[in-house]
Design a protein around this motif. Structure first.
Motif, PDB file in Angstrom:
ATOM      1  N   GLY A   1       0.817  -1.279   0.171  1.00  0.00           N
ATOM      2  CA  GLY A   1       0.012   0.177   0.051  1.00  0.00           C
ATOM      3  C   GLY A   1       0.642   1.377  -0.125  1.00  0.00           C
ATOM      4  N   HIS A   2       1.862   1.207   0.763  1.00  0.00           N
ATOM      5  CA  HIS A   2       2.768   2.325   0.665  1.00  0.00           C
ATOM      6  C   HIS A   2       3.767   2.571  -0.706  1.00  0.00           C
ATOM      7  N   ASN A   3       3.651   1.689  -1.534  1.00  0.00           N
ATOM      8  CA  ASN A   3       4.312   1.699  -2.719  1.00  0.00           C
ATOM      9  C   ASN A   3       3.826   2.723  -3.777  1.00  0.00           C
ATOM     10  N   THR A   4       3.648   4.066  -3.442  1.00  0.00           N
ATOM     11  CA  THR A   4       2.954   4.932  -4.400  1.00  0.00           C
ATOM     12  C   THR A   4       3.445   4.937  -5.820  1.00  0.00           C
ATOM     13  N   PRO A   5       4.828   5.117  -6.017  1.00  0.00           N
ATOM     14  CA  PRO A   5       5.159   5.163  -7.322  1.00  0.00           C
ATOM     15  C   PRO A   5       4.804   3.643  -8.092  1.00  0.00           C
ATOM     16  N   ALA A   6       4.822   2.556  -7.738  1.00  0.00           N
ATOM     17  CA  ALA A   6       4.444   1.364  -8.346  1.00  0.00           C
ATOM     18  C   ALA A   6       2.812   1.416  -8.422  1.00  0.00           C
ATOM     19  N   ARG A   7       2.020   1.868  -7.714  1.00  0.00           N
ATOM     20  CA  ARG A   7       0.579   1.901  -7.629  1.00  0.00           C
ATOM     21  C   ARG A   7       0.108   2.825  -8.843  1.00  0.00           C
ATOM     22  N   LYS A   8       0.797   3.733  -8.931  1.00  0.00           N
ATOM     23  CA  LYS A   8       0.484   4.839 -10.012  1.00  0.00           C
ATOM     24  C   LYS A   8       0.954   4.537 -11.451  1.00  0.00           C
ATOM     25  N   LEU A   9       2.010   3.728 -11.364  1.00  0.00           N
ATOM     26  CA  LEU A   9       2.406   2.946 -12.727  1.00  0.00           C
ATOM     27  C   LEU A   9       1.300   1.947 -12.871  1.00  0.00           C
ATOM     28  N   TYR A  10       1.008   1.184 -12.049  1.00  0.00           N
ATOM     29  CA  TYR A  10       0.174   0.011 -12.302  1.00  0.00           C
ATOM     30  C   TYR A  10      -1.284   0.778 -12.901  1.00  0.00           C
ATOM     31  N   GLU A  11      -1.615   1.840 -12.015  1.00  0.00           N
ATOM     32  CA  GLU A  11      -3.007   2.468 -12.497  1.00  0.00           C
ATOM     33  C   GLU A  11      -3.188   3.049 -13.892  1.00  0.00           C
ATOM     34  N   SER A  12      -1.808   3.521 -14.166  1.00  0.00           N
ATOM     35  CA  SER A  12      -1.669   4.241 -15.648  1.00  0.00           C
ATOM     36  C   SER A  12      -1.819   3.067 -16.726  1.00  0.00           C
ATOM     37  N   GLU A  13      -1.552   1.688 -16.503  1.00  0.00           N
ATOM     38  CA  GLU A  13      -1.600   0.767 -17.292  1.00  0.00           C
ATOM     39  C   GLU A  13      -2.946   0.013 -17.183  1.00  0.00           C
ATOM     40  N   GLY A  14      -3.967   0.451 -16.553  1.00  0.00           N
ATOM     41  CA  GLY A  14      -5.234   0.088 -16.556  1.00  0.00           C
ATOM     42  C   GLY A  14      -5.475  -1.033 -15.349  1.00  0.00           C
ATOM     43  N   TYR A  15      -4.852  -1.079 -14.337  1.00  0.00           N
ATOM     44  CA  TYR A  15      -4.912  -1.854 -13.306  1.00  0.00           C
ATOM     45  C   TYR A  15      -5.617  -1.139 -12.149  1.00  0.00           C
ATOM     46  N   ALA A  16      -6.618  -1.775 -11.862  1.00  0.00           N
ATOM     47  CA  ALA A  16      -7.472  -1.298 -10.596  1.00  0.00           C
ATOM     48  C   ALA A  16      -7.477  -2.201  -9.425  1.00  0.00           C
ATOM     49  N   VAL A  17      -7.578  -1.282  -8.181  1.00  0.00           N
ATOM     50  CA  VAL A  17      -7.670  -1.778  -6.855  1.00  0.00           C
ATOM     51  C   VAL A  17      -8.982  -2.726  -6.902  1.00  0.00           C
ATOM     52  N   GLU A  18      -8.588  -4.119  -6.427  1.00  0.00           N
ATOM     53  CA  GLU A  18      -9.657  -5.020  -6.239  1.00  0.00           C
ATOM     54  C   GLU A  18      -9.975  -5.315  -4.852  1.00  0.00           C
ATOM     55  N   GLY A  19      -9.226  -5.045  -4.126  1.00  0.00           N
ATOM     56  CA  GLY A  19      -9.147  -5.522  -2.817  1.00  0.00           C
ATOM     57  C   GLY A  19      -7.743  -5.096  -1.936  1.00  0.00           C
ATOM     58  N   VAL A  20      -8.176  -4.608  -0.782  1.00  0.00           N
ATOM     59  CA  VAL A  20      -7.110  -4.384   0.105  1.00  0.00           C
ATOM     60  C   VAL A  20      -7.118  -5.144   1.420  1.00  0.00           C
ATOM     61  N   LEU A  21      -5.942  -5.953   2.027  1.00  0.00           N
ATOM     62  CA  LEU A  21      -5.641  -6.656   3.014  1.00  0.00           C
ATOM     63  C   LEU A  21      -5.225  -5.677   4.143  1.00  0.00           C
ATOM     64  N   PRO A  22      -5.777  -4.981   4.807  1.00  0.00           N
ATOM     65  CA  PRO A  22      -5.059  -3.906   5.892  1.00  0.00           C
ATOM     66  C   PRO A  22      -4.379  -4.519   6.447  1.00  0.00           C
ATOM     67  N   GLY A  23      -3.097  -3.962   7.080  1.00  0.00           N
ATOM     68  CA  GLY A  23      -2.058  -4.199   7.899  1.00  0.00           C
ATOM     69  C   GLY A  23      -1.661  -5.594   7.504  1.00  0.00           C
ATOM     70  N   GLU A  24      -1.610  -6.096   6.426  1.00  0.00           N
ATOM     71  CA  GLU A  24      -1.119  -7.535   6.094  1.00  0.00           C
ATOM     72  C   GLU A  24       0.121  -7.846   6.505  1.00  0.00           C
ATOM     73  N   PHE A  25       1.207  -6.708   6.593  1.00  0.00           N
ATOM     74  CA  PHE A  25       2.526  -6.976   6.822  1.00  0.00           C
ATOM     75  C   PHE A  25       2.968  -5.874   7.838  1.00  0.00           C
TER      76      PHE A  25
END
Length: 171
Positions: free
Chosen positions: A129-153
């Motif tokens: 969740g804290h990897n903002t650069p990777a998340r932005k890249l994935y979103e720009s390539e059409g990936y959408a958040v489909e679920g979140v496991l809060p505090g998993e690690f």
């Protein structure tokens, strides 16, 4: 700047990929402990060259021609027959000297093409969740958040969400 050459991994890439993993390790993306010597081989019976695409690139200073600049791992997420239409990205790494050149995007696109070639109609991944650069890249390539496991690690003294993302390969 020339396009990176993306190709299937070969057994001979083991040392270069292990060195890349050691050099890029960070709690921004890694849930495994920092690798320490003596280092294990990069490839093993669960992580074979067939699951990886590697990018050869050039650093911004012109250095690095032909060196492995990054990789992406693409796997079937489970052995279940009912899940064979999905591929999962299980690692994306770009060398520090090769960042900012579109290499991560090129590897994502190559993985999607390879997944389609294998007959997949869907591709997924997990990202911290804290990897903002990777998340932005994935979103720009059409990936959408489909679920979140809060505090998993629990990494570097804090709880971190595990974010599940995916996209169709048919649109």
């Amino acid at each position: 700047m020339p396009e990176p050459r993306i190709r299937p991994a070969r057994p001979a890439d083991d040392d270069a990929l292990r060195e890349l993993d050691v050099a890029t390790w960070s709690t921004l993306h890694a849930v495994q402990p920092r690798p320490l010597p003596p280092y294990q081989p990069f490839f093993d019976e669960r992580h074979t060259p067939g699951g990886y695409l590697v990018a050869e690139g050039r650093g911004g200073d012109g250095d690095g021609d032909g060196r492995i600049a990054g990789y992406i791992r693409l796997e079937v997420p489970t052995p279940l027959a009912c899940n064979q239409h999905v591929r999962q990205i299980q690692g994306l790494v770009v060398a520090g000297w090769a960042r900012g050149q579109g290499l991560g995007r090129a590897l994502l696109r190559a993985a999607a093409d390879e997944a389609r070639r294998q007959g997949a109609v869907r591709i997924t991944l997990r990202v911290l969740g804290h990897n903002t650069p990777a998340r932005k890249l994935y979103e720009s390539e059409g990936y959408a958040v489909e679920g979140v496991l809060p505090g998993e690690f629990f990494l570097a003294g804090r709880y971190v969400d595990d974010v599940l993302m995916g996209r169709s390969l048919t649109r």
